[in-house]
Scaffold this motif. Structure first.
Motif, short mmCIF file in Angstrom:
data_model
loop_
_atom_site.label_atom_id
_atom_site.label_comp_id
_atom_site.label_asym_id
_atom_site.label_seq_id
_atom_site.Cartn_x
_atom_site.Cartn_y
_atom_site.Cartn_z
N TYR A 632 0.82 -1.21 0.00
CA TYR A 632 0.00 0.00 0.00
C TYR A 632 0.86 1.26 0.00
O TYR A 632 0.39 2.34 -0.38
N ARG A 642 4.18 8.46 -7.39
CA ARG A 642 3.00 7.62 -7.65
C ARG A 642 3.08 6.33 -6.86
O ARG A 642 4.06 5.59 -6.92
N LYS A 645 -0.73 1.45 -5.92
CA LYS A 645 -2.19 1.33 -5.96
C LYS A 645 -2.82 2.40 -6.84
O LYS A 645 -3.95 2.22 -7.33
N GLU A 646 -2.11 3.51 -7.08
CA GLU A 646 -2.62 4.53 -8.00
C GLU A 646 -2.34 4.17 -9.44
O GLU A 646 -3.06 4.59 -10.34
N CYS A 647 -1.28 3.38 -9.66
CA CYS A 647 -0.96 2.95 -11.03
C CYS A 647 -1.95 1.91 -11.53
O CYS A 647 -2.26 1.85 -12.72
N TYR A 648 -2.45 1.05 -10.64
CA TYR A 648 -3.34 -0.06 -11.02
C TYR A 648 -4.55 -0.12 -10.11
O TYR A 648 -4.76 -1.09 -9.38
N PRO A 649 -5.40 0.90 -10.11
CA PRO A 649 -6.55 0.91 -9.19
C PRO A 649 -7.54 -0.22 -9.46
O PRO A 649 -8.20 -0.70 -8.54
N PHE A 652 -5.55 -3.62 -8.17
CA PHE A 652 -4.73 -3.59 -6.96
C PHE A 652 -5.19 -4.60 -5.92
O PHE A 652 -4.36 -5.19 -5.22
N ASP A 653 -6.50 -4.82 -5.79
CA ASP A 653 -6.96 -5.78 -4.78
C ASP A 653 -6.43 -7.17 -5.08
O ASP A 653 -6.06 -7.93 -4.15
#
Length: 955
Positions: A632, A642, A645-649, A652-653
């Motif tokens: 995270y 960056r 989690k902002e690169c792959y929203p 990301f989970d």
């Protein structure tokens, strides 16, 4: 949402048509080894299939303590032994289902997706008239118990009904039909050389205690740092959590221990543990007490009221406070927190006296959300949650708290007190982890004062921020005085991202063939093949972008605030290929009073082990499950601003799940997204007894400890190898602590509240185990029997007089605590569950339902009761005045003509001299009284004169 079922799946249940039946559990054994502040427990459950037909599949649901790391899962059915291996959850389940469909015997262990303290064992194809042995091994950190000032070890024994919609796997339609013929729990405790064990207590059950040796020690071994406890079922049933307190000396010393993995090359793990003892000036925050008044709290309301009164009477002048009551609804004592004054305290105490379990269901989420939204925004806020925590939907709450705390940074903290025998450890611990506070639990009839005061002292401590770790290395290629290598752990959080896997050189040269607009899908040839067993091993995360792993993985990633006298642990997993040896670890933090710093030397274990690795992996996995962790905070190497989690929203989970599975498979640790599966060995030996051969070699780890490890040192390599455990005697003889098995028939649990999980008894036994000979047999103290080796007594005599006195005090405390646990057995939880619809948000509309009628209070008898009575008589400002009630408690004639200053000094000295053992209960009260005296007494030497006058009356 409904109020949960009357019971959850108890025992090993299966269906014949639409009828639910159970395999009888005939034996339950638990053996635990405690080393300092960690534990390793092997839980053995024995079932039988007494029918004349095979059982296709059955399910057994049981609790484990929150945060423990399940590291081994074995099944023995007849002569066949199946050893479990960790796989991604869906892969493990598919492997199990396929084995069962082929008619093979198999086992599968999974953690509940909704609560980290609930586990389920699936067994497939149980032969007729066969016995099944399930063995589960788990390791965990131990909690510090503020009341006893020792280490607290818990074996949960039931899954209480929880508010909300239970997962389908945990619901049931009938009560348990188990029949047990034996329950045995043995706990061996050892601390490092140089420290010693002062005593062992159990506030929950009668135990037999052997000091100076363990169940695995030879007769020749006697040492002050060893002890053992055995559960006796001669006078009680195991209808509540088994709790053991190990009282030790000098276990709070900061330590940093480095462990090398026995099978993974260049893999190392470090455990940093300490009990901080720094002292900073107290702050004056806003404190909101969030009190659970739901129907499930019916039998815990007296404990809740007692805790709140200690909290309220101990608050210092200068804070603001409020009380939020919650259930299906919630209400506040005041619309906004009020300044602590005589009037506000009186109103709050009167309000607490009206408490009943009449607020319906347990909607913790709304109560905490409203509390955080309702706080004053310009001062720090401390939320004190008091609850039994019996809810299912915990993940939603943790996600909200993560965001709320992150948004408000250092201005918000949450503490949790689990109340009652069935408090959910996963809930209270999870709230504290998300809220940067700490959690404690108090059982029915267990003393709570010290725990409450410790929590309040934590809430009043100033906020410390920006915790960081630096590692200093030995530079083996340079002279000692040249320089030292220093590495900051957070520097490794810059990671390399890639949307696709890097192609090999041959793949790069190969020309990509065009794809026809009308033809087979890429890579296909011929008709589609039916799914096969190979699908179980397909990588479910193959479509995700790759991400590099940090060279050093720290957990918890964001070190939470440290609190004086509350144990804290931080782990580091080293994934780098270098052979640098850490020399020391430096812990730093900031406060409004200046920086904090501590340098701790690193102790390198001589023998490889897995315990620290598995504890670290589980803690890292738990963080990921609760919405925190290194991933995270990870940032792109080429774009430091960056976050990953902002690169792959959108993915990301899944990336979080993949990392949790990676850690679980690599270190063979179970979790929410990785499970154990044990199947029959195939002809090629790919699964079953040949553990881990189906995994890549680098990800494979032996579930067993190293050959040089002993049960006693749990793989730490700190204690020499010891002989195998002594055989438990079933026939008696000799000078054992118990001479035989006494079979006791117990009644079922009360209606509507069926005992579930481990040790839910309808029948129990008293296990017998010989103690090392020769030994003295001491008389029973309450429900506790103490067996002390002669040689231990000789060593004990060599201790200083002060330490000898403390050891005797432990026995006295134990006797008192056991006598207090007689109590009335818990009945059905009924009534009080209907909330009043449409009631006012605040308490101006209290109905007659909120009024409680007092009873005659008996005169205080015990020291604790006297201290509480003294606290009740203290004025808000901190003084006492002469009264008949005060004279009766002090057993000192207090003249009515004496001033408040004189009487207050008398009470202060009486508490400090005669009630020294209850010091943590009256600590803040006396502090308030001395503060008042300093403001009242005029003239030089006046305070000393008052002390001299009253000294003779209290000594």
């Amino acid at each position: 949402m409904s109020y949960g079922q009357s019971s959850y799946l108890c025992g090993c249940g299966y269906y014949v048509g639409h009828t639910k039946r159970y395999l009888p559990q005939v034996q339950l054994d638990a053996h635990t080894t405690i080393l300092s502040n960690t534990s390793r427990t092997t839980l053995k459950q024995t079932f039988t299939n007494p029918t004349s037909y095979d059982v296709k599949q059955c399910l057994y649901t049981f609790p484990l303590y929150d945060g423990v790391s399940v590291v081994a899962f074995d099944c023995r059915i007849g002569s066949r032994v199946l050893r479990g291996v960790v796989k991604e959850r869906s892969q493990a389940k598919a492997t199990f289902d396929q084995a069962v469909s082929r008619g093979e015997t198999a086992g599968y262990l999974e953690q509940s997706l909704d609560a980290s303290d609930v586990f389920s064992t699936h067994l497939g194809n149980i032969p007729a008239n066969e016995t099944i042995h399930v063995e589960i091994t788990y390791v965990g950190e131990l909690k510090h118990d503020a009341e006893a000032d020792g280490i607290r070890f818990t074996i949960p024994t039931r899954i209480a009904p929880r508010y909300g919609s239970a997962p389908s796997a945990h619901s049931s339609t009938e009560a348990s039909a188990q029949k047990r013929s034996g329950i045995s729990i043995i706990v061996d405790a050892s601390v490092a050389e140089g420290s010693f064990i002062r005593g062992i207590q159990s506030p929950s059950h009668p135990i037999a205690v052997t000091m100076g040796s363990t169940s695995t020690s030879s007769d020749a071994e006697v040492a002050l740092h060893k002890a053992s406890a055995t559960l006796s079922l001669g006078t009680t049933e195991l209808d509540q959590d088994f709790v053991l307190l190990v009282l030790t000396k000098d276990t709070g010393t900061p330590k940093a221990i480095l462990e090398s993995h026995p099978t993974l090359a260049n893999q190392r793990a470090l455990m940093l543990t300490l009990v901080p003892k720094f002292s900073l000036p107290r702050s004056n925050p806003e404190i909101v007490f969030v009190a659970d008044r739901s129907g499930s709290m019916e039998y815990n309301i007296p404990t809740l009221k007692s805790a709140l009164k200690v909290f309220l009477k101990s608050l210092p002048v200068g804070v603001r406070f409020n009380i939020c009551s919650f259930g299906s609804r919630n209400s506040f004592l005041w619309p906004k927190s009020q300044a602590y004054s005589r009037e506000s305290l009186d109103k709050a105490l009167a309000h607490v006296d009206t408490f009943r379990a009449n607020y319906g269901g347990t909607e913790i989420f709304d109560a905490l959300k409203d509390t955080i939204s309702n706080r004053h925004g310009d001062i720090p806020c401390e939320v004190m949650l008091l609850t039994d925590g019996e809810i299912w939907d915990q993940n939603r709450l943790f996600t909200y708290l993560n965001g709320a705390v992150r948004e408000r940074k250092a201005s918000l903290r949450l503490f949790a007190l689990g109340v009652g025998d069935d408090a959910s450890h996963s809930l209270v611990e999870g709230v504290a982890r998300a809220g940067n506070g700490f959690a404690q639990t108090v059982k029915n009839n267990e003393k709570l004062d010290s725990k409450v005061i410790r929590m309040l002292k934590g809430a009043l401590s100033p906020h410390t921020t920006d915790y960081s770790l630096e590692i200093k290395y030995d530079d083996q290629g340079a002279h000692e005085d040249d320089f030292e290598l220093v590495e900051k752990v957070t520097d490794s959080l810059k990671v390399l991202l890639s949307d696709t896997k890097t192609p090999t050189e041959s793949e790069a040269k190969e020309e990509t063939k065009p794809i026809s607009f009308f033809g087979e899908a890429p890579g296909k040839a011929g008709p589609e093949k039916p799914p096969s067993a190979d699908n179980a091993t397909t990588d479910p995360f193959g479509h995700l972008p790759t991400i590099s792993i940090p060279k050093i993985l720290q957990t918890p990633q964001a070190i939470p605030p440290l609190y004086p006298f509350s144990r804290a642990s931080v782990y580091l997993l080293f994934f780098d290929e270098s052979h640098k040896i850490p020399k020391s670890v430096t812990l730093r933090a900031k406060s409004e009073y200046g920086p904090l710093e501590l340098d701790i030397p690193v102790e390198v274990l001589s023998s490889p082990g897995q315990t620290i690795h598995q504890l670290a992996a589980r803690k890292a996995i738990l963080e990921l499950e609760e919405g925190r962790g290194w991933i995270y905070e990870a940032k792109h190497t080429n774009d430091a601003e960056r976050l990953v989690k902002e690169c792959y929203p959108g993915r990301f989970d899944e990336m979080v799940q993949r990392e949790a599975v990676r850690l679980g498979v690599r270190f063979q640790v179970g979790g929410k997204w990785s499970s154990f599966v044990a199947v029959q060995a195939n002809e090629d030996g790919s699964e079953g007894e040949e553990v881990g051969t189906s995994e890549p070699p680098v990800e494979s780890a032996s579930i067993c400890r190293s050959a040089g490890d002993s049960d006693e040192d749990m793989g730490f390599g700190l204690i020499d190898t010891v002989p195998a455990p002594k055989q438990v005697s079933k026939t008696g003889g000799g000078t054992g602590t118990f001479s035989s098995f006494d079979v006791i028939d117990y009644s079922d649990d009360d209606e509507g509240f069926q005992t579930c999980g481990l040790g839910a008894p309808t029948r129990g036994v008293r296990p017998g185990r010989p103690s090392p000979a020769p030994s003295y047999r001491y008389a029973a103290m309450g429900n506790m029997t103490l067996s002390v080796d002669k040689r231990f007594s000789a060593q004990l005599a060599s201790l200083t007089p002060q330490n000898k006195t403390r050891s005797v005090a432990v026995s006295s405390y134990a006797r008192g605590s056991f006598e207090a646990t007689g109590g009335v057995s818990k009945g059905a939880r009924t009534g009080g569950r209907g909330g009043r619809a449409g009631s006012n948000k605040f308490l101006g509309d209290r109905s007659a339902d909120d009024v409680s009628y007092g009873a005659v209070t008996p005169a205080p008898q015990t020291a604790n009761e006297k201290v509480h009575a003294i606290i009740e008589l203290q004025d808000f400002e901190g003084w006492w005045e002469s009264s008949d009630a005060l004279s009766a408690i002090l057993q000192v004639e207090v003249p009515t003509s004496q001033t408040k200053e004189w009487v207050t000094m008398l009470v202060v000295k009486w508490l400090e001299v005669r009630m020294k053992a209850e010091g943590e209960v009256w600590e803040l009260v006396v502090e308030k009284a001395r503060g008042w005296l300093e403001g009242q007494v005029m003239g030089e030497g006046e305070m000393e004169r008052l002390e001299r006058e009253v000294d003779g009356l209290v000594k």
